[in-house]
Design a protein around this motif. Structure first.
Motif, PDB file in Angstrom:
ATOM      1  N   MET A  11      39.371  35.816  32.235  1.00  0.00           N
ATOM      2  CA  MET A  11      38.759  37.146  32.183  1.00  0.00           C
ATOM      3  C   MET A  11      39.811  38.229  32.419  1.00  0.00           C
ATOM      4  O   MET A  11      39.833  39.260  31.721  1.00  0.00           O
ATOM      5  N   THR A  12      40.660  38.007  33.400  1.00  0.00           N
ATOM      6  CA  THR A  12      41.687  38.988  33.744  1.00  0.00           C
ATOM      7  C   THR A  12      42.674  39.167  32.596  1.00  0.00           C
ATOM      8  O   THR A  12      43.035  40.294  32.235  1.00  0.00           O
ATOM      9  N   ILE A  13      43.127  38.033  32.027  1.00  0.00           N
ATOM     10  CA  ILE A  13      44.058  38.118  30.894  1.00  0.00           C
ATOM     11  C   ILE A  13      43.407  38.836  29.718  1.00  0.00           C
ATOM     12  O   ILE A  13      44.019  39.693  29.064  1.00  0.00           O
ATOM     13  N   TYR A  14      42.153  38.510  29.449  1.00  0.00           N
ATOM     14  CA  TYR A  14      41.420  39.147  28.358  1.00  0.00           C
ATOM     15  C   TYR A  14      41.298  40.655  28.586  1.00  0.00           C
ATOM     16  O   TYR A  14      41.486  41.461  27.656  1.00  0.00           O
ATOM     17  N   LEU A  15      40.996  41.051  29.820  1.00  0.00           N
ATOM     18  CA  LEU A  15      40.861  42.473  30.137  1.00  0.00           C
ATOM     19  C   LEU A  15      42.191  43.205  29.976  1.00  0.00           C
ATOM     20  O   LEU A  15      42.234  44.325  29.434  1.00  0.00           O
ATOM     21  N   LEU A  16      43.287  42.599  30.418  1.00  0.00           N
ATOM     22  CA  LEU A  16      44.607  43.209  30.251  1.00  0.00           C
ATOM     23  C   LEU A  16      44.970  43.353  28.773  1.00  0.00           C
ATOM     24  O   LEU A  16      45.524  44.377  28.346  1.00  0.00           O
ATOM     25  N   GLU A  17      44.668  42.311  27.984  1.00  0.00           N
ATOM     26  CA  GLU A  17      44.921  42.387  26.543  1.00  0.00           C
ATOM     27  C   GLU A  17      44.082  43.487  25.898  1.00  0.00           C
ATOM     28  O   GLU A  17      44.571  44.217  25.021  1.00  0.00           O
ATOM     29  N   ILE A 250      37.679  29.252  13.778  1.00  0.00           N
ATOM     30  CA  ILE A 250      37.586  28.022  14.564  1.00  0.00           C
ATOM     31  C   ILE A 250      36.596  28.176  15.711  1.00  0.00           C
ATOM     32  O   ILE A 250      35.692  27.348  15.906  1.00  0.00           O
ATOM     33  N   PHE A 251      36.743  29.263  16.471  1.00  0.00           N
ATOM     34  CA  PHE A 251      35.898  29.419  17.658  1.00  0.00           C
ATOM     35  C   PHE A 251      34.475  29.826  17.313  1.00  0.00           C
ATOM     36  O   PHE A 251      33.559  29.612  18.109  1.00  0.00           O
ATOM     37  N   SER A 252      34.262  30.416  16.130  1.00  0.00           N
ATOM     38  CA  SER A 252      32.894  30.760  15.735  1.00  0.00           C
ATOM     39  C   SER A 252      32.093  29.523  15.328  1.00  0.00           C
ATOM     40  O   SER A 252      30.857  29.567  15.309  1.00  0.00           O
ATOM     41  N   THR A 253      32.788  28.428  14.999  1.00  0.00           N
ATOM     42  CA  THR A 253      32.073  27.188  14.660  1.00  0.00           C
ATOM     43  C   THR A 253      31.520  26.503  15.901  1.00  0.00           C
ATOM     44  O   THR A 253      30.625  25.652  15.790  1.00  0.00           O
ATOM     45  N   GLU A 267      38.692  34.007  23.706  1.00  0.00           N
ATOM     46  CA  GLU A 267      38.850  35.453  23.578  1.00  0.00           C
ATOM     47  C   GLU A 267      40.286  35.872  23.899  1.00  0.00           C
ATOM     48  O   GLU A 267      40.847  36.775  23.255  1.00  0.00           O
ATOM     49  N   THR A 268      40.890  35.205  24.882  1.00  0.00           N
ATOM     50  CA  THR A 268      42.277  35.499  25.237  1.00  0.00           C
ATOM     51  C   THR A 268      43.217  35.194  24.081  1.00  0.00           C
ATOM     52  O   THR A 268      44.120  35.983  23.757  1.00  0.00           O
ATOM     53  N   ILE A 269      43.016  34.069  23.414  1.00  0.00           N
ATOM     54  CA  ILE A 269      43.855  33.687  22.285  1.00  0.00           C
ATOM     55  C   ILE A 269      43.673  34.657  21.121  1.00  0.00           C
ATOM     56  O   ILE A 269      44.648  35.111  20.500  1.00  0.00           O
ATOM     57  N   ILE A 270      42.426  35.001  20.824  1.00  0.00           N
ATOM     58  CA  ILE A 270      42.136  35.889  19.690  1.00  0.00           C
ATOM     59  C   ILE A 270      42.794  37.251  19.877  1.00  0.00           C
ATOM     60  O   ILE A 270      43.493  37.757  18.984  1.00  0.00           O
ATOM     61  N   TYR A 271      42.625  37.841  21.047  1.00  0.00           N
ATOM     62  CA  TYR A 271      43.101  39.210  21.229  1.00  0.00           C
ATOM     63  C   TYR A 271      44.581  39.279  21.603  1.00  0.00           C
ATOM     64  O   TYR A 271      45.169  40.362  21.542  1.00  0.00           O
TER      65      TYR A 271
END
Length: 315
Positions: A11-17, A250-253, A267-271
């Motif tokens: 969550m933290t990494i995603y928020l920073l991204e 990939i992740f939507s499947t 989400e972290t990988i995508i963004y």
């Protein structure tokens, strides 16, 4: 609910991204808009970059709001935020493909009749192509909204009937999969256009680079360096936008829930790919690159540090 440590980490990494993407998008719009006001004109490429910056800004905010609200308040109806995300994501795909087409037509050295005709027409058509991308995205989102209404009506009617919960869950899974397929198809069309244009441009630059080496003129060293830099940029551009597209596919499947750490990891990988892709876009505009370089020496230390980090990611 209280998230576990692994979920908190992603969550933290995603928020920073997300904050990084919002800052990058804001810089693109602010700098190019200021350039537009000062010079009283804007190049077609910069028009696309401003549109893409606004689109990415809205896309990231909708992603943050939807993800965190769905996690901490799962019973709340947030389908309209999801619709905004789908609209801006589809529009971002079309804008990126349009940018690749403009680069291909403008820079490539192909002498086929279709390229010569496009080279003469494409720059004048950019405002109309931007409008066309917006209209296509609007049509897509209308279809998505109708599908959401259909899914909800089916679920409400199913809940009112006595029956097995397993049957209801099966219906939900079926409707969600059939809802996602048209969205993936609409993203595939602009991605294919982007892929074709970028590969053609890389092939053209490679061909021109071989010609420069063959003739070996006095200016060959500087030309070869310029072509090598352009090829590195295009490879960078291709890899990370393709990674963004593939990770979404990939992740939507997989029907990952907001409660699982795997969702936040995806989400972290995508963004992460979006942030790096935006950095390459910022460096593709000479006006934006020039203003950002000047800002490093004249801006306050905090802003200079942010801009310096953006350049460091690429070099």
């Amino acid at each position: 609910m209280i998230p576990n440590q692994l979920t908190v980490f992603f969550m933290t990494i995603y928020l920073l991204e997300s904050l990084t993407i919002i800052v990058q998008s804001s810089l693109i719009v602010a700098v190019l808009s200021r350039e537009w006001v000062q010079v009283k004109r804007l190049s077609p490429v910069d028009m696309i970059l401003i549109s893409l910056g606004v689109c990415r800004f809205c896309l990231q905010w909708s992603s943050v709001l939807h993800n965190f609200c769905s996690y901490f308040n799962p019973d709340n109806e947030l389908w309209y935020i999801g619709i905004i995300w789908e609209f801006t994501n589809t529009l971002a795909f079309w804008l990126t493909s349009l940018l690749a087409v403009v680069y291909c037509v403008k820079v490539s050295s192909f002498t086929y009749a279709i390229f010569l005709w496009l080279r003469w027409r494409i720059l004048r058509l950019v405002p109309w192509l931007l409008l066309g991308s917006l209209m296509i995205s609007c049509v897509t989102i209308i279809d998505s909204a109708l599908r959401v209404v259909f899914i909800k009506s089916q679920l409400i009617s199913r809940m009112q009937l006595p029956g097995n919960n397993t049957e209801t869950e099966t219906l939900i899974s079926f409707l969600e999969k059939n809802y996602e397929h048209p969205l993936l198809a609409m993203s595939f069309i602009p991605f294919l256009l982007f892929l074709t244009s970028t590969i053609l441009l890389i092939a053209s630059l490679c061909q021109h680079l071989r010609q420069i080496r063959h003739h070996d003129t006095g200016h060959s060293n500087s030309s070869m360096k310029a072509h090598a830099t352009a090829l590195r940029f295009l490879a960078f551009f291709l890899i990370f936008f393709t990674s963004y597209f593939l990770t979404i596919i990939i992740f939507s499947t997989y029907n990952l829930t907001h409660k699982s750490y795997s969702f936040w990891a995806s989400e972290t990988i995508i963004y992460a790919t979006v942030s790096i892709h935006l950095t390459s876009l910022m460096l593709s505009s000479p006006a934006l690159k020039r203003v950002l370089k000047d800002s490093v020496s004249s801006s306050p230390h905090g802003i200079s540090l942010i801009i310096l980090v953006l350049f460091t990611l690429t070099y």
